[in-house]
Design an enzyme around this catalytic site. Sequence first.
Site, PDB file in Angstrom:
ATOM      1  N   TRP A   1      55.447 -37.571 -15.187  1.00  0.00           N
ATOM      2  CA  TRP A   1      56.279 -36.588 -14.914  1.00  0.00           C
ATOM      3  C   TRP A   1      57.034 -36.516 -16.657  1.00  0.00           C
ATOM      4  O   TRP A   1      57.385 -36.061 -16.639  1.00  0.00           O
ATOM      5  CB  TRP A   1      56.887 -37.022 -13.836  1.00  0.00           C
ATOM      6  CG  TRP A   1      59.306 -36.603 -14.593  1.00  0.00           C
ATOM      7  CD1 TRP A   1      59.304 -35.935 -13.449  1.00  0.00           C
ATOM      8  CD2 TRP A   1      59.792 -37.089 -15.483  1.00  0.00           C
ATOM      9  NE1 TRP A   1      60.372 -35.803 -14.274  1.00  0.00           N
ATOM     10  CE2 TRP A   1      61.148 -36.312 -14.814  1.00  0.00           C
ATOM     11  CE3 TRP A   1      59.572 -38.435 -16.250  1.00  0.00           C
ATOM     12  CZ2 TRP A   1      62.261 -36.391 -15.560  1.00  0.00           C
ATOM     13  CZ3 TRP A   1      61.112 -38.552 -17.120  1.00  0.00           C
ATOM     14  CH2 TRP A   1      61.900 -37.591 -16.717  1.00  0.00           C
ATOM     15  N   HIS A   2      56.609 -38.048 -17.759  1.00  0.00           N
ATOM     16  CA  HIS A   2      56.993 -38.290 -18.581  1.00  0.00           C
ATOM     17  C   HIS A   2      55.889 -37.188 -19.938  1.00  0.00           C
ATOM     18  O   HIS A   2      56.667 -36.912 -20.468  1.00  0.00           O
ATOM     19  CB  HIS A   2      56.879 -39.936 -18.944  1.00  0.00           C
ATOM     20  CG  HIS A   2      57.655 -40.627 -18.350  1.00  0.00           C
ATOM     21  ND1 HIS A   2      58.061 -40.801 -17.347  1.00  0.00           N
ATOM     22  CD2 HIS A   2      58.923 -41.662 -18.839  1.00  0.00           C
ATOM     23  CE1 HIS A   2      59.166 -41.661 -16.446  1.00  0.00           C
ATOM     24  NE2 HIS A   2      59.698 -41.788 -18.243  1.00  0.00           N
ATOM     25  N   GLY A   3      55.059 -37.119 -19.443  1.00  0.00           N
ATOM     26  CA  GLY A   3      54.065 -35.785 -19.949  1.00  0.00           C
ATOM     27  C   GLY A   3      52.740 -35.663 -19.903  1.00  0.00           C
ATOM     28  O   GLY A   3      52.436 -36.691 -18.838  1.00  0.00           O
TER      29      GLY A   3
ATOM     30  N   PHE B   1      60.544 -34.936 -22.436  1.00  0.00           N
ATOM     31  CA  PHE B   1      59.886 -34.932 -20.653  1.00  0.00           C
ATOM     32  C   PHE B   1      60.744 -33.443 -20.250  1.00  0.00           C
ATOM     33  O   PHE B   1      60.128 -33.691 -19.324  1.00  0.00           O
ATOM     34  CB  PHE B   1      60.146 -36.385 -20.703  1.00  0.00           C
ATOM     35  CG  PHE B   1      59.808 -37.663 -21.296  1.00  0.00           C
ATOM     36  CD1 PHE B   1      58.640 -37.475 -22.354  1.00  0.00           C
ATOM     37  CD2 PHE B   1      60.414 -38.452 -21.829  1.00  0.00           C
ATOM     38  CE1 PHE B   1      57.806 -38.133 -23.050  1.00  0.00           C
ATOM     39  CE2 PHE B   1      59.818 -39.359 -22.884  1.00  0.00           C
ATOM     40  CZ  PHE B   1      58.760 -39.195 -23.656  1.00  0.00           C
TER      41      PHE B   1
END
Lengths: 493, 344
Positions: A324-326, A493
């Site tokens: 989800w962060h990248g 993000f």
Amino acid sequence: MVFNSYTFVVFFIIILILHNLPFSWKTKKINLLIASYIFYAAWNPPFILLLWMSTVIDFFVGRALYTQTNVRKKRLLLVISLIGNLGMLCFFKYGTFLLDNFVTVVNAIGWNFHPAKPSIILPAGISFYTFTTLCYTIDMYHKKSEPVKKLLDFSLFVTFFPHLVAGPIVRPPQLVPQFETERKATKKMMLEGLFLISVGLFMKVVLADSMLSATANDVFGNPGKLPALDAWMGVLAFSGQIFFDFSGYSTCAVGAAMCLGFWLPQNFLYPYAATGFSDFWKRWHITLSAWLRDYLYIPLGGNRKGKVRTYINLMLTMLLGGLWHGANWTFVVWGGLHGFYLWVEKAIADLRHDKVAAIAATPAGEVGVLGPVPEMLKPKIFRNFLIAMATFFLINVTWVFFRATNFHDAWSVLTAMFGFTKGGEAMLTTLAIYKVIIIVTGMVIVSWIMRDKKVLEVIYKLPWWLVGLFWTIIVLLIIWSQESSSSFIYFQF
Amino acid sequence: MPNQPLAKAALLMLVIVVVAVTSWEIHLRNQGFDTTYYDDPALWAHKRKMVYEPSDKATVFSGSSRIKFDTDIDTWESVTGEHAIQLACVGSTPLPVLDNLANDEKFKGKLIVDVVEGLFFSIHGADDRPVRNIKYYKEETPAQWASFHINHLLESQLVFLDKEWNSLGAKLDELPLKDRPGVQNFKGFPSDFGRVKFSRQEFMTDKMAADTSISNKVIAIWQMFGRANTTPPITGKPLDSLFAAIKTSVDKIKARGGKVIFVRPPSSGGYRAAERKFFPREAYWDKLLAATSIEGIHYEDYPVLAKLTCPEESHLKQSDAKVFTSELIKILKEKGWFNTSATK
């Protein structure tokens, strides 16, 4: 628009004036909605269409999901919503990543496929507002809460500018009821809101941008070999930078909402005072970990399907949380490391037959954890402090994968940190090292002292002049640092 | 009243902040500081947007710090009646900007490119500032545009808004801390060096021009840069490739009716000696002109320019920048730079 910009100062003053004029509540809500769209469009105006699309689809699909009794039709509606939201996220955020990986795989099996590199711009905050709208439709599917009656209220819930681009990720029951009756900040709320904005800007502008970012950038951008001291200073600088950057944003967001008379959930609770990793996730990006718990970990079965499944669910949740962060495998490894830490922690707790509930309430009373908190971590202050330091040490190792742009760079920094690099050339100045040591030490000490306290409670226990002096110092430092309006790390993000 | 303490704290904060900021502003003005502008990507992007002015109304300058210091924009604009658009970036090669303008179909104007051998004849240049500036220009958001204009309004009134020399970071950089062996600390330029106008012209203060102890500090920094740069000057095929890339860019601008000229501003003392040693004129400057079929103005070829000396060996003082600019205009006039018909 970012909070640490002159544009936002002017924008916010206008909003505060409009919000305090004697307009009807509906007019004020329309003002807030238009302001929120301006706040978002000030980035990249065309992407506002995505926001509208997401809002309108989920408002009507959510309502239909709640009222639909036919199970098949209900599932179809949920699929439409999931495809709409996650499809958009996949295309904009993971499109290039998926294509790159596909090309790598097919080339590896002998198919010489080299498509043109797509040029996809990531809309700011798409991961945040997608999760905000997604939880609404899933809640409607499970009839967990009432559907929002008015499109205006739903639009404002999705778009409300303080939380729009980088959270806190709000749930409908937390925010929608606040739009139903007129809200205006009391004098107390206004002052507390302004105080929080000052603290948030101090964290972002002074500590993250002015003091730590250059050292982190220098170390992670260094193509050569590093000695252990420089590598550690770079990682600790990033550790402080990302905390002050993101926590600073969340504090500004909560403060800005308070100035308008609204409450947003707290997103950080001194994570570097965490005694263990489940405790860390109760304190770091709280609204995301709660979201992952409620909409991923629990639907996967949580801890209800036996020990092995619990471990698998835990790891899956952390891996997807990392992604989800990248759109990069380094983020997946970052999530995987956290999953591994949680495994070890849970295994220790299981061995000790610890019966602490897997879902525990935080002091804020609204979020939980992904694993148990071992009893051994409870009172004993000195031992707990040592455990907190050990936790902090291991979390720093994970940040290497979060910050490095590829595994080669991550490996270079890691090997340097643990003394496996020979012939590293010193690069950080004495001043840079002092800044990191002083700020990171201060951050850990303040986190430990404040770990069970809230800023807005503490300030009322101190003499007013002391609070005034503290406020003065942070405002003067914000003005003096003169950092330009750099973006917040979590916007990507 | 539970909120009373916070109201008192807020009032105390307001009073002290206003008094402190006002005192700081007065103190800096008494110290002789004047308003200056932070030369960030937003200011560069603001100038970059101006390059589409008609070619008989404007000249664009690209290069490194020398052309920023040595071109006195007021002199240029008053003598020529043309707008001077300064796109040079300190410590960097002008080639990314040349490439950016060459690939911009809408740019059909006049371009002066400053040649500082150590930066120009390198693969990447010392600083990636031009690349960052171009990226910002291409991606500037409406919010950034608005912030820039509000910032300009404040910077033009308040002396204490001076990130380069009077911010928290700049003051911390002045702390006398000894660095570990081998660490290159490129901070420490004196605050009398590198003041910036809104036009992006840079200048050293008259105090610095008159005080050799300040100039010597800067010379010591140049010498440190020289020692830190262990990469030998490019020669052979990489140099030929560089010439070819420059020619491609220059030809694109010329093909659209634009004009390009290279200018080599003065340098002095040890700095000039090192440039002569590592970048002999016949192997670099002369070859550049031959390879690109572009005219050049080398200060050593013009008696008035050759007499100019740089206090810190690399940049002219303000009064000499006026002389340099006036003379440059005369030379350019002789070369037909201001003729309205385009040279192809």
